[in-house]
Motif scaffolding. Sequence first.
Motif, PDB file in Angstrom:
ATOM      1  N   GLY A 176       1.153  -1.158  -0.052  1.00 39.49           N
ATOM      2  CA  GLY A 176      -0.087  -0.076  -0.005  1.00 39.49           C
ATOM      3  C   GLY A 176       0.856   1.366  -0.006  1.00 39.49           C
ATOM      4  N   ALA A 177       1.864   1.073   0.661  1.00 41.72           N
ATOM      5  CA  ALA A 177       2.956   2.524   0.964  1.00 41.72           C
ATOM      6  C   ALA A 177       3.637   2.751  -0.354  1.00 41.72           C
ATOM      7  CB  ALA A 177       3.893   2.157   2.010  1.00 41.72           C
ATOM      8  N   ILE A 178       3.801   1.451  -1.215  1.00 40.42           N
ATOM      9  CA  ILE A 178       4.487   1.653  -2.574  1.00 40.42           C
ATOM     10  C   ILE A 178       3.600   2.058  -3.506  1.00 40.42           C
ATOM     11  CG2 ILE A 178       5.469   0.072  -4.325  1.00 40.42           C
ATOM     12  CD1 ILE A 178       6.819  -1.512  -2.266  1.00 40.42           C
ATOM     13  N   TRP A 179       2.492   1.621  -3.493  1.00 39.24           N
ATOM     14  CA  TRP A 179       1.329   2.268  -4.232  1.00 39.24           C
ATOM     15  C   TRP A 179       1.336   3.686  -4.398  1.00 39.24           C
ATOM     16  CZ3 TRP A 179      -1.242   0.986  -8.606  1.00 39.24           C
ATOM     17  CH2 TRP A 179      -2.257   1.684  -8.912  1.00 39.24           C
ATOM     18  N   TRP A 180       1.279   4.287  -2.863  1.00 43.54           N
ATOM     19  CA  TRP A 180       0.912   5.556  -2.793  1.00 43.54           C
ATOM     20  C   TRP A 180       2.271   6.675  -3.400  1.00 43.54           C
ATOM     21  CZ3 TRP A 180       3.045   9.935  -0.364  1.00 43.54           C
ATOM     22  CH2 TRP A 180       2.138  11.010  -0.203  1.00 43.54           C
ATOM     23  N   GLY A 189      -5.603  12.169   2.021  1.00 42.82           N
ATOM     24  CA  GLY A 189      -5.438  11.156   3.029  1.00 42.82           C
ATOM     25  C   GLY A 189      -6.687  10.812   3.605  1.00 42.82           C
ATOM     26  N   TRP A 190      -7.638  11.560   3.758  1.00 43.96           N
ATOM     27  CA  TRP A 190      -9.045  11.434   4.636  1.00 43.96           C
ATOM     28  C   TRP A 190      -9.649  10.353   3.903  1.00 43.96           C
ATOM     29  CZ3 TRP A 190      -9.447  12.119   9.357  1.00 43.96           C
ATOM     30  CH2 TRP A 190      -8.715  13.102  10.026  1.00 43.96           C
ATOM     31  N   PRO A 191      -9.992  10.369   2.734  1.00 41.76           N
ATOM     32  CA  PRO A 191     -10.809   9.314   1.960  1.00 41.76           C
ATOM     33  C   PRO A 191     -10.387   7.855   2.009  1.00 41.76           C
ATOM     34  CG  PRO A 191     -10.571  11.168   0.344  1.00 41.76           C
ATOM     35  CD  PRO A 191      -9.695  11.508   1.529  1.00 41.76           C
ATOM     36  N   ILE A 192      -8.882   8.008   2.068  1.00 40.23           N
ATOM     37  CA  ILE A 192      -8.089   6.679   2.394  1.00 40.23           C
ATOM     38  C   ILE A 192      -8.397   6.194   3.642  1.00 40.23           C
ATOM     39  CG2 ILE A 192      -6.061   5.445   2.048  1.00 40.23           C
ATOM     40  CD1 ILE A 192      -5.151   7.280  -0.138  1.00 40.23           C
ATOM     41  N   PHE A 193      -8.232   6.909   4.558  1.00 40.18           N
ATOM     42  CA  PHE A 193      -8.325   6.601   5.894  1.00 40.18           C
ATOM     43  C   PHE A 193      -9.782   5.945   6.285  1.00 40.18           C
ATOM     44  CE2 PHE A 193      -9.718   7.902  10.388  1.00 40.18           C
ATOM     45  CZ  PHE A 193      -8.850   7.156  11.161  1.00 40.18           C
ATOM     46  N   LEU A 194     -10.876   6.798   5.904  1.00 38.26           N
ATOM     47  CA  LEU A 194     -12.158   6.437   5.985  1.00 38.26           C
ATOM     48  C   LEU A 194     -12.293   5.204   5.402  1.00 38.26           C
ATOM     49  CD1 LEU A 194     -14.062   9.903   5.617  1.00 38.26           C
ATOM     50  CD2 LEU A 194     -13.350   8.681   7.765  1.00 38.26           C
ATOM     51  N   LEU A 220      -3.878  -2.667   2.828  1.00 36.58           N
ATOM     52  CA  LEU A 220      -3.273  -1.716   1.815  1.00 36.58           C
ATOM     53  C   LEU A 220      -3.541  -0.472   1.965  1.00 36.58           C
ATOM     54  CD1 LEU A 220      -4.333  -4.001  -1.395  1.00 36.58           C
ATOM     55  CD2 LEU A 220      -2.048  -3.617  -0.484  1.00 36.58           C
ATOM     56  N   MET A 221      -4.757  -0.117   2.142  1.00 36.57           N
ATOM     57  CA  MET A 221      -5.112   1.301   2.619  1.00 36.57           C
ATOM     58  C   MET A 221      -4.486   1.871   3.903  1.00 36.57           C
ATOM     59  SD  MET A 221      -9.093   1.761   1.338  1.00 36.57           S
ATOM     60  CE  MET A 221      -9.718   0.215   2.062  1.00 36.57           C
ATOM     61  N   VAL A 226      -2.190   5.173   4.141  1.00 35.08           N
ATOM     62  CA  VAL A 226      -2.317   6.224   5.239  1.00 35.08           C
ATOM     63  C   VAL A 226      -0.899   6.297   5.892  1.00 35.08           C
ATOM     64  CG1 VAL A 226      -3.418   6.700   7.371  1.00 35.08           C
ATOM     65  CG2 VAL A 226      -4.773   5.840   5.497  1.00 35.08           C
ATOM     66  N   LEU A 227      -0.048   5.431   6.223  1.00 34.33           N
ATOM     67  CA  LEU A 227       1.156   5.553   6.795  1.00 34.33           C
ATOM     68  C   LEU A 227       2.164   6.316   5.975  1.00 34.33           C
ATOM     69  CD1 LEU A 227       1.500   2.176   8.377  1.00 34.33           C
ATOM     70  CD2 LEU A 227       1.315   3.948   9.537  1.00 34.33           C
ATOM     71  N   ALA A 228       2.079   6.042   4.678  1.00 40.96           N
ATOM     72  CA  ALA A 228       2.856   6.874   3.879  1.00 40.96           C
ATOM     73  C   ALA A 228       2.428   8.518   3.958  1.00 40.96           C
ATOM     74  CB  ALA A 228       2.860   6.550   2.427  1.00 40.96           C
ATOM     75  N   VAL A 229       1.241   8.836   3.634  1.00 37.65           N
ATOM     76  CA  VAL A 229       0.624  10.035   3.918  1.00 37.65           C
ATOM     77  C   VAL A 229       1.268  10.903   5.289  1.00 37.65           C
ATOM     78  CG1 VAL A 229      -1.482  11.729   4.043  1.00 37.65           C
ATOM     79  CG2 VAL A 229      -1.270   9.873   2.417  1.00 37.65           C
ATOM     80  N   VAL A 230       1.169  10.084   6.246  1.00 39.80           N
ATOM     81  CA  VAL A 230       1.388  10.582   7.580  1.00 39.80           C
ATOM     82  C   VAL A 230       2.594  10.926   7.545  1.00 39.80           C
ATOM     83  CG1 VAL A 230       1.701   9.919  10.124  1.00 39.80           C
ATOM     84  CG2 VAL A 230      -0.320   9.573   8.773  1.00 39.80           C
ATOM     85  N   GLU A 231       3.814  10.002   7.257  1.00 37.86           N
ATOM     86  CA  GLU A 231       5.328  10.287   6.989  1.00 37.86           C
ATOM     87  C   GLU A 231       5.732  11.502   6.148  1.00 37.86           C
ATOM     88  OE1 GLU A 231       9.538   8.138   6.374  1.00 37.86           O
ATOM     89  OE2 GLU A 231       7.701   7.356   5.406  1.00 37.86           O
TER      90      GLU A 231
END
Length: 840
Positions: free
Chosen positions: A8-12, A21-26, A55-56, A60-65
């Motif tokens: 999931g991180a690689i895809w992002w 990030g918010w739609p992915i998190f929800l 995966l999502m 989200v972890l990629a967005v946060v970092e």
Amino acid sequence: MPVFLGLGAIWWFRRPLDLAGWPIFLSCLVCGLLWLKIRFSQPVIAACLGISALLMAGMVLAVVETTRLDTIILDGPVMTIVRGRVLSSEPNASGNQRYVIAMEETIQPRLKRMPQQVALLARGKHTPFKPGDWIEGRARLSPPSGPALPGLNDFAQSSYFSGIGAIGYFYRPPVAFQPPPEALDRGLLETSALRFGDITESLRNTISDRIRFWVPGDAGAFGVAIVTGEVRGLSAKANNDLRVSGLAHIISISGLRMALAGGLFFVGIRRILGLVPGLAETWSLKKIAALGAIGTTTGYFWISGYAVAAQRSYLMMVIMLSAAFFDRPALSLRNTAIAALFVVVISPSQVMGPSLQMSFAATFALIAGFDLWRQRPQMPSILPDNRVLRPLKTLLKIIAGILLTSALGGVSTAMFSAAHFHRVGLHGLEANLLASPIIEMVVMPSAMMGVLLMPFGLEQWPLRAMGWGLDGVLMIGSYIANWGNGFTFGRFEWWFLPLSSVGLLVLTLLKTRLRAVGIVMIAFAFGYEAVKPTPRLPDLVITEDAQLIGILKPSGANAVTVATNKKRPPGFVYGQWASALDISDTISSETLPKPRAAKSAPKPKDKYAKKEKIEAPDALLDMMEALTKASARRDIFFCRSDGFCLAKLSNDWTVTLVQNRDYSNAACALSDLIVSNQSSSYAVCTPVMADMGKGAKQQEAQITTRMNADQMTQPHPIPADSSVNPSTQPHAATATSTPPAPIKTDTASKPNPSSGSKASPVLIDRDRLRQSGAMEITLAELSSRSLHMTTTFHGEQRPWTRHRYYDWRTNTYKKPDIAQPDITEPEPDEASDSVNDNDE
């Protein structure tokens, strides 16, 4: 779980645009709740929901970092005075200091987008500054390098996640700087964190200095690398020998170093406590030893500089040693998966780099391989069991263990080495067999003993013993490196690494015969790359800063010869070219003699003074002289220092690199392809005679007379097809009267049917290269000046590429061009197609 989080991180990270990030998190939350509800009633649907949630979650972890770091990357090269606080200081192999500086301000000029941290090299003799000192100095700043060729590693992305927004060097050694009071007025938490960081860096520098004092040369730099993680002190030869021989993994503080540090203390503490009568019956010595080993590895991690490999190794060792508290096996796939989970959660960007991929690939392969070894059928011993042969049997077991470890590690990481570094060593097995006993029995115990005795001043002989062992390792590396460089590879298909990685996971994680599917997947990936048709070699390669151009020619079966515009190409970029293109030979540029006017002119007193403008007639004459020589010797650059470089190719294309804007119009008159390191404001073409102003006819007559005189004295006559006379060749007249089209990769001007002349020259300026990155160019029809370009970037808008579109004049971001799809390797019968077919 860590596999799907990493995917999931690689895809992002691979997306061309940022994903909110918010739609992915929800969506992740919804999938997780549904999985909890139906995980027993609908197992198949629940499995799909669980995988989707993971995966999502990785996205989200990629967005946060990415959001947490928010590194500002410099938009372009600039000379300014930097002021800031030293975070770390490290000498390189030449003795120069490399400073990582937390920026406070810049002046002359003041940057609108100032990076938070920069890495600068300070040449010249000066007293090195310590972490926590405030310094200032005039420096040349540049953004971190992008890929050297399309498809190679983007160092700007890795710099973004390491917090470095610019690199460069000081013009003179920096000096101390008194910071303003507001810079020192920080909160308690921030002040404590900074102070702790300064103490850590000072301790690392002290240990490194002590090691270098007792162990000079490459052995000392090697010792510093495996103790404190400072890897820039090794000479280029030592680095190359270790890399070619397959011993480069020893340099980094990886799992082996951390395992040796923790394992030695674990075994030592357990054996010493076992000598105390009755203690083993009262307390669990294994748990006490595990606690002591965790403390040792924590101290090792503290002085290692928190490198990426050290972080991963530390987490793995802590998790494995903690298994002793719960009476669980320390070495298992479950513990390795937990360590991978922690790494991905803390820093998901690491999954993009070869370090994490190779480390966990080797770990999974070693655990799975030794698990199979334990399950092997018991065979009768070849040697009889007696006291005389017992030491020999022990020695054979040690040798077999080293061989098996090296074989598993080498095979499991070969796919990543081939994909990332385009090279796989042939003799790593022999090198590790000879070097591993020295590292495990001499180097690491001596290094640990020396560090522990440093507070008492008793580190001399342990460190000297470490140095003797490392001298032996370097000798082994140098000897085996002479056996050959191993296999070299070009750039693989995009699916090679994902397919082979999945095959490795299937092979190591499954316990049934289905693991053979992994072997098939890996064999197919390598087999396809071995038998696929050799792609067509591009004619030209250009770096993103327009400082280096290479003319590529095949030489032999798979080797390539490159002619560059520099006598000594920069090693960082050229090394990547050599690996990816399998370059066997380099042809340097020829330097043109200075014009007579330049020879007789007095040198300016101030070396920073503005250079005299080169008049249009002189610029045209200089370039015609270069074209005459280039026509006699094809596929070689002829360069005027800090002015231009010109080459006439075997296919009759004339390629010019313009480094001085005064040569721009002359290049437009005489060239088919122009690469300019000037911005689009200055990289323009105007008629040469119009640029001469008044007296253009008289100057044109003078040029013709001078040119005819030069032709009479030339040792090599000008070929009949050389378009060097602007007054007689229709190509030059058309080129000077028709400005080139806007600089786009898919644009090639069409010839004028009525005039029968060539199209206007193709012009690539610095701004275009800044957006597109490094280019590969395949030249096609000369009459229409059509060509195919493969660019590195295609309008991606990510935090680590956004600086490419920043305009400092307006303090805004330009809208990137919508780039064409990559035309990587056109077929021979398509070579004459114009790139106008791909409208932007």
